[in-house]
Write an enzyme that holds these catalytic residues in place. Structure first.
Site, PDB file in Angstrom:
ATOM      1  N   ARG A  37       0.831  -1.215   0.000  1.00 36.50           N
ATOM      2  CA  ARG A  37       0.000   0.000   0.000  1.00 36.50           C
ATOM      3  C   ARG A  37       0.866   1.266   0.000  1.00 36.50           C
ATOM      4  NH1 ARG A  37      -0.386   4.594   2.750  1.00 36.50           N
ATOM      5  NH2 ARG A  37      -0.039   3.469   4.689  1.00 36.50           N
ATOM      6  N   ASP A  38       1.597   1.503   1.088  1.00 34.00           N
ATOM      7  CA  ASP A  38       2.385   2.740   1.179  1.00 34.00           C
ATOM      8  C   ASP A  38       3.489   2.725   0.122  1.00 34.00           C
ATOM      9  OD1 ASP A  38       3.430   5.157   2.123  1.00 34.00           O
ATOM     10  OD2 ASP A  38       3.287   4.576   4.218  1.00 34.00           O
ATOM     11  N   HIS A 233       4.890   4.477  12.807  1.00 38.71           N
ATOM     12  CA  HIS A 233       4.967   4.421  11.338  1.00 38.71           C
ATOM     13  C   HIS A 233       6.067   5.389  10.910  1.00 38.71           C
ATOM     14  CE1 HIS A 233       2.896   4.015   7.297  1.00 38.71           C
ATOM     15  NE2 HIS A 233       3.443   5.198   7.114  1.00 38.71           N
ATOM     16  N   HIS A 235       8.878   6.844   8.418  1.00 37.50           N
ATOM     17  CA  HIS A 235       9.525   6.950   7.107  1.00 37.50           C
ATOM     18  C   HIS A 235      10.991   7.287   7.382  1.00 37.50           C
ATOM     19  CE1 HIS A 235       6.090   6.773   4.207  1.00 37.50           C
ATOM     20  NE2 HIS A 235       5.432   6.905   5.339  1.00 37.50           N
ATOM     21  N   CYS A 266       4.411   9.417   0.192  1.00 37.71           N
ATOM     22  CA  CYS A 266       3.020   9.851   0.075  1.00 37.71           C
ATOM     23  C   CYS A 266       2.921  10.783  -1.122  1.00 37.71           C
ATOM     24  CB  CYS A 266       2.562  10.566   1.345  1.00 37.71           C
ATOM     25  SG  CYS A 266       0.858  11.131   1.192  1.00 37.71           S
ATOM     26  N   ASN A 275       9.449   4.129   3.540  1.00 39.79           N
ATOM     27  CA  ASN A 275       9.235   3.710   4.928  1.00 39.79           C
ATOM     28  C   ASN A 275      10.483   3.000   5.450  1.00 39.79           C
ATOM     29  OD1 ASN A 275       6.428   3.624   3.556  1.00 39.79           O
ATOM     30  ND2 ASN A 275       5.963   3.534   5.731  1.00 39.79           N
TER      31      ASN A 275
HETATM   32  P1  HMG Z   1     -13.232  14.528  -2.643  1.00 41.28           P
HETATM   33  O1  HMG Z   1     -12.914  14.956  -4.020  1.00 41.28           O
HETATM   34  O2  HMG Z   1     -13.492  15.572  -1.602  1.00 41.28           O
HETATM   35  O3  HMG Z   1     -14.429  13.474  -2.677  1.00 41.28           O
HETATM   36  O4  HMG Z   1     -12.006  13.609  -2.170  1.00 41.28           O
HETATM   37  P2  HMG Z   1     -15.979  13.706  -2.443  1.00 41.28           P
HETATM   38  O5  HMG Z   1     -16.331  13.163  -1.095  1.00 41.28           O
HETATM   39  O6  HMG Z   1     -16.320  15.130  -2.737  1.00 41.28           O
HETATM   40  O7  HMG Z   1     -16.609  12.775  -3.585  1.00 41.28           O
HETATM   41  C1  HMG Z   1     -16.400  13.105  -4.964  1.00 41.28           C
HETATM   42  C2  HMG Z   1     -16.609  11.881  -5.825  1.00 41.28           C
HETATM   43  O8  HMG Z   1     -15.604  10.914  -5.500  1.00 41.28           O
HETATM   44  C3  HMG Z   1     -17.956  11.178  -5.615  1.00 41.28           C
HETATM   45  O9  HMG Z   1     -18.336  10.642  -6.876  1.00 41.28           O
HETATM   46  C4  HMG Z   1     -17.623  10.043  -4.701  1.00 41.28           C
HETATM   47  O10 HMG Z   1     -18.478   8.922  -4.823  1.00 41.28           O
HETATM   48  C5  HMG Z   1     -16.221   9.677  -5.185  1.00 41.28           C
HETATM   49  P3  HMG Z   1     -19.446  11.371  -7.771  1.00 41.28           P
HETATM   50  O11 HMG Z   1     -20.671  11.438  -6.890  1.00 41.28           O
HETATM   51  O12 HMG Z   1     -18.896  12.735  -8.074  1.00 41.28           O
HETATM   52  O13 HMG Z   1     -19.547  10.461  -8.966  1.00 41.28           O
HETATM   53  N1  HMG Z   1     -15.473   9.060  -4.090  1.00 41.28           N
HETATM   54  C6  HMG Z   1     -14.866   7.857  -4.152  1.00 41.28           C
HETATM   55  N2  HMG Z   1     -14.739   6.955  -5.121  1.00 41.28           N
HETATM   56  C7  HMG Z   1     -14.081   5.816  -4.817  1.00 41.28           C
HETATM   57  N3  HMG Z   1     -13.551   5.555  -3.600  1.00 41.28           N
HETATM   58  C8  HMG Z   1     -13.646   6.453  -2.614  1.00 41.28           C
HETATM   59  C9  HMG Z   1     -14.319   7.658  -2.881  1.00 41.28           C
HETATM   60  N4  HMG Z   1     -14.570   8.728  -2.113  1.00 41.28           N
HETATM   61  C10 HMG Z   1     -15.283   9.582  -2.870  1.00 41.28           C
HETATM   62  N5  HMG Z   1     -13.139   6.179  -1.398  1.00 41.28           N
HETATM   63  C11 HMG Z   1     -11.172  11.799  -0.813  1.00 41.28           C
HETATM   64  C12 HMG Z   1     -11.984  13.086  -0.841  1.00 41.28           C
HETATM   65  C13 HMG Z   1     -10.961  11.418   0.637  1.00 41.28           C
HETATM   66  C14 HMG Z   1     -11.972  10.723  -1.531  1.00 41.28           C
HETATM   67  C15 HMG Z   1      -9.827  12.031  -1.544  1.00 41.28           C
HETATM   68  O14 HMG Z   1      -9.212  13.138  -0.957  1.00 41.28           O
HETATM   69  C16 HMG Z   1      -8.900  10.856  -1.501  1.00 41.28           C
HETATM   70  O15 HMG Z   1      -9.180   9.809  -2.062  1.00 41.28           O
HETATM   71  N6  HMG Z   1      -7.731  10.999  -0.816  1.00 41.28           N
HETATM   72  C17 HMG Z   1      -6.789   9.914  -0.659  1.00 41.28           C
HETATM   73  C18 HMG Z   1      -5.352  10.410  -0.603  1.00 41.28           C
HETATM   74  C19 HMG Z   1      -4.433   9.251  -0.337  1.00 41.28           C
HETATM   75  O16 HMG Z   1      -4.755   8.103  -0.578  1.00 41.28           O
HETATM   76  N7  HMG Z   1      -3.206   9.550   0.196  1.00 41.28           N
HETATM   77  C20 HMG Z   1      -2.235   8.537   0.514  1.00 41.28           C
HETATM   78  C21 HMG Z   1      -2.594   7.668   1.670  1.00 41.28           C
HETATM   79  S1  HMG Z   1      -2.330   8.440   3.266  1.00 41.28           S
HETATM   80  C22 HMG Z   1      -0.660   8.124   3.618  1.00 41.28           C
HETATM   81  O17 HMG Z   1       0.052   7.645   2.781  1.00 41.28           O
HETATM   82  C23 HMG Z   1      -0.141   8.412   5.012  1.00 41.28           C
HETATM   83  C24 HMG Z   1       0.090   7.148   5.852  1.00 41.28           C
HETATM   84  O18 HMG Z   1       0.996   6.272   5.210  1.00 41.28           O
HETATM   85  C25 HMG Z   1       0.646   7.524   7.232  1.00 41.28           C
HETATM   86  C26 HMG Z   1       1.857   8.483   7.165  1.00 41.28           C
HETATM   87  O19 HMG Z   1       2.868   8.134   6.530  1.00 41.28           O
HETATM   88  O20 HMG Z   1       1.727   9.540   7.743  1.00 41.28           O
HETATM   89  C27 HMG Z   1      -1.230   6.382   6.074  1.00 41.28           C
HETATM   90 MG    MG Z   2       3.184   6.398   5.271  1.00 36.18          MG
END
Ligand code: HMG
Ligand code: MG
Length: 326
Positions: A37-38, A233, A235, A266, A275
């Site tokens: 995933r990450d 967690h 990095h 990220c 990581n």
């Molecule tokens: P948004 O644009 O605000 O979404 O994004 P929305 O709620 O306004 O919805 C818009 C459209 O997206 C809708 O469709 C929803 O159904 C669809 P429409 O009605 O327009 O046809 N939608 C989705 N479709 C599929 N799957 C979903 C989903 N959600 C909404 N889950 C959102 C908000 C949260 C979805 C967006 O910002 C997003 O996906 N962000 C993810 C970013 C990400 O993955 N970052 C990396 C992971 S975090 C990380 O790596 C850190 C970590 O490792 C810890 C660390 O290191 O600190 C965990």
């Molecule tokens: Mg991470």
């Protein structure tokens, strides 16, 4: 949503380490593998679904007890993991319940629905300790991220799922700089109040140092959140991840996130690099006589194979040393 040139590297906080009497080293720790995933969310190329499935099966065979398989986020936000449903379907066909037990990242109800459709049992919801990263990573304000999480947690709990609560930018934020420990504790308590079974404290951009880690664990302890509720967690951007792990072991932490081959980062924080590598962690744990149940040679073999798939050298120093691949 892409990063601008305003992103800068956070200065680590100067934190006086609390006066701790180091606890005896634990006999056993849990490694929470985040490579699929990450690691893969941050690769430029989209890795074929069959390669992802093989990576996960190899890691399972190496004895990793928890493997975070993918993310049910918006596919436009992280196209690298747009095949999440296909991947989980493939794994369920091949390994059944072992796949259903793999946690997946979920930010909201839409992501939860996708996980429930497949009968998955564990999700990881990810929040930010800072305002800026909540906007960049989740398109929400700091407060409205919790509003988005609330029904997600409630419905996941009703469905009998367990929920990990990630918090990002716990040790520094590339836009806001130093992050107060109290702010992290406050955000962590909000995730626990919503129903998180455990927290994972993310050093998203790798700026943490050992004293800061111990001070963070002490601050959570002061509000009744013990080390048994916390995973770390790290990095490895600044090369501090192993030192931080020892510091965390000394204050009772026994869950560590790591990524095979040291893949990771990220896409919404460009200064985040890989990581802590699972192999580097395993090597150190072996030296300390701490059990994890994971076979180092098999993880090294997986990372060498994965590096070939990605056309790059393994980031893990231990893998390069043990395999001769440089
Ligand atoms: P948004 O644009 O605000 O979404 O994004 P929305 O709620 O306004 O919805 C818009 C459209 O997206 C809708 O469709 C929803 O159904 C669809 P429409 O009605 O327009 O046809 N939608 C989705 N479709 C599929 N799957 C979903 C989903 N959600 C909404 N889950 C959102 C908000 C949260 C979805 C967006 O910002 C997003 O996906 N962000 C993810 C970013 C990400 O993955 N970052 C990396 C992971 S975090 C990380 O790596 C850190 C970590 O490792 C810890 C660390 O290191 O600190 C965990
Ligand atoms: Mg991470």
């Amino acid at each position: 949503m892409t990063e601008s040139s305003t992103e800068r590297v956070a200065l680590p906080m100067t934190v006086p380490a609390p006066a701790v009497t180091p606890l005896p080293m634990p006999e056993r720790v849990t490694i929470y593998e985040v490579g699929p995933r990450d690691g893969l969310q941050n690769e430029k190329a989209v890795v074929p679904v069959a390669v992802k499935a093989e990576m996960i099966e190899r890691l399972l065979d190496a004895g990793l007890p928890i493997i975070e398989a993918t993310s049910f986020v918006h596919p436009k936000w992280v196209p690298q993991l747009a095949d999440a449903a296909e991947l989980m379907g493939l794994l369920i066909d091949r390994i059944g319940d072992a796949a259903r037990k793999m946690p997946v990242l979920v930010p909201n109800e839409r992501g939860l629905d996708r996980a429930l459709d497949l009968g998955l049992e564990h999700i990881a919801v990810f929040g930010s300790a800072t305002e800026t990263f909540a906007a960049k990573n989740l398109n929400r304000t700091y407060d409205s991220q919790f509003e988005m999480f609330e029904p997600t947690f409630a419905r996941a709990k009703d469905a009998g799922m367990t929920i990990r609560g990630y918090l990002s930018m716990c040790f520094g934020d590339p836009w806001e700089g130093a992050v107060e420990i109290d702010a992290v504790v406050k955000a962590g308590l909000r995730l626990l109040d919503l129903g998180a079974d455990e927290l994972s404290l993310g050093d998203t951009i790798g700026v943490a140092t050992a004293g800061h880690v111990q001070a963070m664990v002490a601050a959570f302890g002061a509000v009744g959140v013990g080390p048994d509720k916390i995973g770390m967690h790290f990095h490895d951007t600044y090369g501090q991840a192993l030192a931080n792990t020892v510091a965390a072991l000394q204050v009772g932490i026994t869950t560590f996130d790591a990524s095979a081959g040291g893949l990771g980062g990220c896409p919404y924080a460009k200064s985040a690099t890989g990581n802590l590598a699972t192999e580097d962690l395993l090597w150190m744990l072996q030296g300390l006589g701490i059990e994890s149940g994971v076979d180092l040679d098999k993880v090294v073999g997986t990372s060498v194979w994965m590096a070939e798939q990605l056309g790059k050298r393994p980031a893990s120093a231990v893998t390069r040393a043990l395999s001769g691949v440089s």
